[in-house]
Design an enzyme around this catalytic site. Structure first.
Site, PDB file in Angstrom:
ATOM      1  N   SER A  70      97.563  75.050  62.463  1.00  0.00           N
ATOM      2  CA  SER A  70      96.538  74.644  63.427  1.00  0.00           C
ATOM      3  C   SER A  70      95.137  74.856  62.850  1.00  0.00           C
ATOM      4  O   SER A  70      94.822  74.263  61.822  1.00  0.00           O
ATOM      5  CB  SER A  70      96.766  75.410  64.730  1.00  0.00           C
ATOM      6  OG  SER A  70      96.180  74.701  65.774  1.00  0.00           O
ATOM      7  N   LYS A  83      93.820  73.443  59.172  1.00  0.00           N
ATOM      8  CA  LYS A  83      92.565  72.770  58.774  1.00  0.00           C
ATOM      9  C   LYS A  83      91.953  73.564  57.616  1.00  0.00           C
ATOM     10  O   LYS A  83      91.470  73.006  56.623  1.00  0.00           O
ATOM     11  CB  LYS A  83      91.559  72.742  59.940  1.00  0.00           C
ATOM     12  CG  LYS A  83      92.076  72.161  61.265  1.00  0.00           C
ATOM     13  CD  LYS A  83      90.988  72.198  62.347  1.00  0.00           C
ATOM     14  CE  LYS A  83      91.475  72.416  63.772  1.00  0.00           C
ATOM     15  NZ  LYS A  83      92.324  71.448  64.369  1.00  0.00           N
ATOM     16  N   TRP A  94      98.345  66.719  71.035  1.00  0.00           N
ATOM     17  CA  TRP A  94      96.936  67.130  70.859  1.00  0.00           C
ATOM     18  C   TRP A  94      96.553  67.037  69.379  1.00  0.00           C
ATOM     19  O   TRP A  94      95.444  66.686  69.017  1.00  0.00           O
ATOM     20  CB  TRP A  94      96.808  68.569  71.379  1.00  0.00           C
ATOM     21  CG  TRP A  94      95.462  69.216  71.340  1.00  0.00           C
ATOM     22  CD1 TRP A  94      95.075  70.249  70.537  1.00  0.00           C
ATOM     23  CD2 TRP A  94      94.335  68.929  72.170  1.00  0.00           C
ATOM     24  NE1 TRP A  94      93.777  70.613  70.814  1.00  0.00           N
ATOM     25  CE2 TRP A  94      93.300  69.825  71.816  1.00  0.00           C
ATOM     26  CE3 TRP A  94      94.089  67.991  73.188  1.00  0.00           C
ATOM     27  CZ2 TRP A  94      92.046  69.814  72.436  1.00  0.00           C
ATOM     28  CZ3 TRP A  94      92.834  67.987  73.805  1.00  0.00           C
ATOM     29  CH2 TRP A  94      91.839  68.884  73.422  1.00  0.00           C
ATOM     30  N   HIS A  96     103.718  73.281  69.703  1.00  0.00           N
ATOM     31  CA  HIS A  96     102.714  73.720  68.730  1.00  0.00           C
ATOM     32  C   HIS A  96     103.016  75.137  68.258  1.00  0.00           C
ATOM     33  O   HIS A  96     102.800  76.104  68.993  1.00  0.00           O
ATOM     34  CB  HIS A  96     101.360  73.657  69.450  1.00  0.00           C
ATOM     35  CG  HIS A  96     100.183  73.916  68.584  1.00  0.00           C
ATOM     36  ND1 HIS A  96      99.841  73.081  67.544  1.00  0.00           N
ATOM     37  CD2 HIS A  96      99.268  74.916  68.589  1.00  0.00           C
ATOM     38  CE1 HIS A  96      98.735  73.540  66.974  1.00  0.00           C
ATOM     39  NE2 HIS A  96      98.381  74.658  67.582  1.00  0.00           N
TER      40      HIS A  96
END
Ligand code: GTR
Length: 416
Positions: free
Chosen positions: A256, A260, A347, A398
């Protein structure tokens, strides 16, 4: 330049001028569950979870240099274009690391060569960064297999707190499955992102910003994600000195916001030979221009500390961003890259992450002509790879789970 359009009812993508064609979705190709779309859409009505509402968009060509010349070989990419793309990401997305001089030192504060039932050695290492006035400590936890030879390693950027990375192994978490990795011959390293910078907007008064920043902040000054990525590189500095580690075979990974960060760490630091992004979503692997799930304006508003100020110029203005995230993925070439998504994590836009990976392949192909991936999104729980790239969509939500790790390790067995 590629114009990408979306046609429905099925999850279908057609690149009008592109090199890949995702319109031929097969029956078992992944597509988002209607129930998940409906639920998420109800939870946040301002967010788009419908493929048919993804606007047509044009992706910047990663191989088109600023001087209008198209890169045609690996040398041109490495010598010229790669630096241009990296600068665009520094200037517009993650920000620049200040040039402040600092010293660093490593101290092994604890060592146990009988960890994990005698199979591994545990080291707790303090990495101290100092300037004349201030200092900061990154706490690295490292397990190495007791094989008597240098091991390849996974360095996890832990964004979920030390509770997931217990060095005593009393608490075990699938987020960092040390025992399983050691059994497969991998060292496991981890640091907690908050050691570098707290994950909150504090006007950059804490963490490494307080140590290295000087003068007023500029529009391209580094944000918190760049600070975490910089921390991964300082951990790599230590790993290079540890004879239990094969530092030519170190993977950086994160989940997550950590995903990144892993991508940016791998872009900035070529010493990472494998980069793994787990469900990195918006401003990670997923294409900004799709405006599917989390968008730039949402992320810049919720997390004003993550990126440089310039990034905000592209809120609701994605088409003017001089890069898109396929170019971030391209910065990992010719090293190895794995992008992972989760079925229910819309998302984070699994489809947009796959299209992004597909569109990074022209860069990988400069080095490995066999860099091709299936033209359709692969089925659930079916890892695919092409050249030095890999991808999967795991069932469920997630998270970073052992199932993901096992596929990462399978890929690392071949490519690290
Ligand atoms: C969310 C954020 C995502 C992702 C996620 C996470 O709130 O919107 O971009 O980073 O947090 O890190 O778990």
């Amino acid at each position: 330049m590629k114009i990408i359009r979306h046609y429905f009812p099925a999850v279908m993508f057609t690149l009008l001028l592109g090199i890949i064609n995702l319109s031929a979705q097969t029956n078992n190709s992944w597509r988002a569950s209607e129930a998940v779309i409906e639920k998420l859409s109800k939870d946040r009505t301002s967010i788009n979870y419908h493929e048919e509402k993804v606007p047509a968009y044009v992706l910047p060509d990663p191989l088109m240099s600023a001087n209008g010349k198209k890169v045609s070989n690996a040398g041109q990419w490495t010598e010229e274009r790669r630096q241009e793309v990296l600068e665009l990401f520094r200037e517009n997305v993650f920000g620049r690391v200040p040039s402040t001089a600092y010293t660093k030192s490593f101290k092994i504060v604890s060592k146990d060569d009988k960890a994990i039932g005698g199979l591994a050695t545990l080291k707790l290492v303090d990495i101290t960064i100092s300037t004349a006035e201030k200092s900061l400590v990154i706490h690295l936890t490292l397990f190495t297999p007791n094989t008597g030879k240098p091991s390849p390693a996974f360095l996890l950027i832990d964004n979920r707190g030390p509770v997931n990375t217990d060095p005593t192994r009393q608490k075990k978490s699938q987020f960092w499955p040390v025992e399983e990795a050691i059994a497969r011959g991998y060292a496991m390293a981890v640091f907690y992102n908050a050691d570098l910078d707290p994950d909150k907007f504090d006007n950059f008064e804490n963490g490494i910003h307080a140590v290295l920043d000087n003068g007023t902040r500029k529009n391209d000054s580094w944000g918190t994600l760049a600070a975490w990525a910089w921390g991964a590189s300082r951990c790599m500095d230590y790993l290079e000195t540890d004879t239990d580690i094969d530092s030519k075979r170190v993977a950086v990974l994160g989940h997550s916001r950590g995903g990144k960060t892993a991508l940016w760490a791998g872009a900035e630091d070529k010493r990472f030979s494998l980069v793994i992004s787990n469900e990195s979503g918006c401003s990670g692997a997923a294409l900004a221009r799709r405006r599917f799930g989390e968008t730039l304006s949402v992320i810049n508003t919720a997390f004003p500390h993550w990126f440089c100020l310039n990034y905000r110029k592209y809120n609701d203005n994605e088409d003017n961003l001089p890069v898109d995230m396929h170019m971030l993925l391209g910065l990992i070439a010719p090293r190895s890259l794995y992008v992972a998504c989760a079925d229910e994590d819309l998302w984070g836009d699994p489809a947009g992450s796959y299209i992004s990976l597909q569109n990074s392949l022209p860069v990988f192909r400069l080095f490995y002509p066999d860099s091709t991936l299936p033209p359709v999104i692969p089925p659930l729980n079916t890892p695919v790879s092409g050249g030095r790239t890999g991808f999967h969509i795991r069932d469920g939500g997630h998270n970073l789970l052992l199932k993901d790790w096992n596929w990462f390790m399978d890929f690392a067995d071949r490519h690290l």
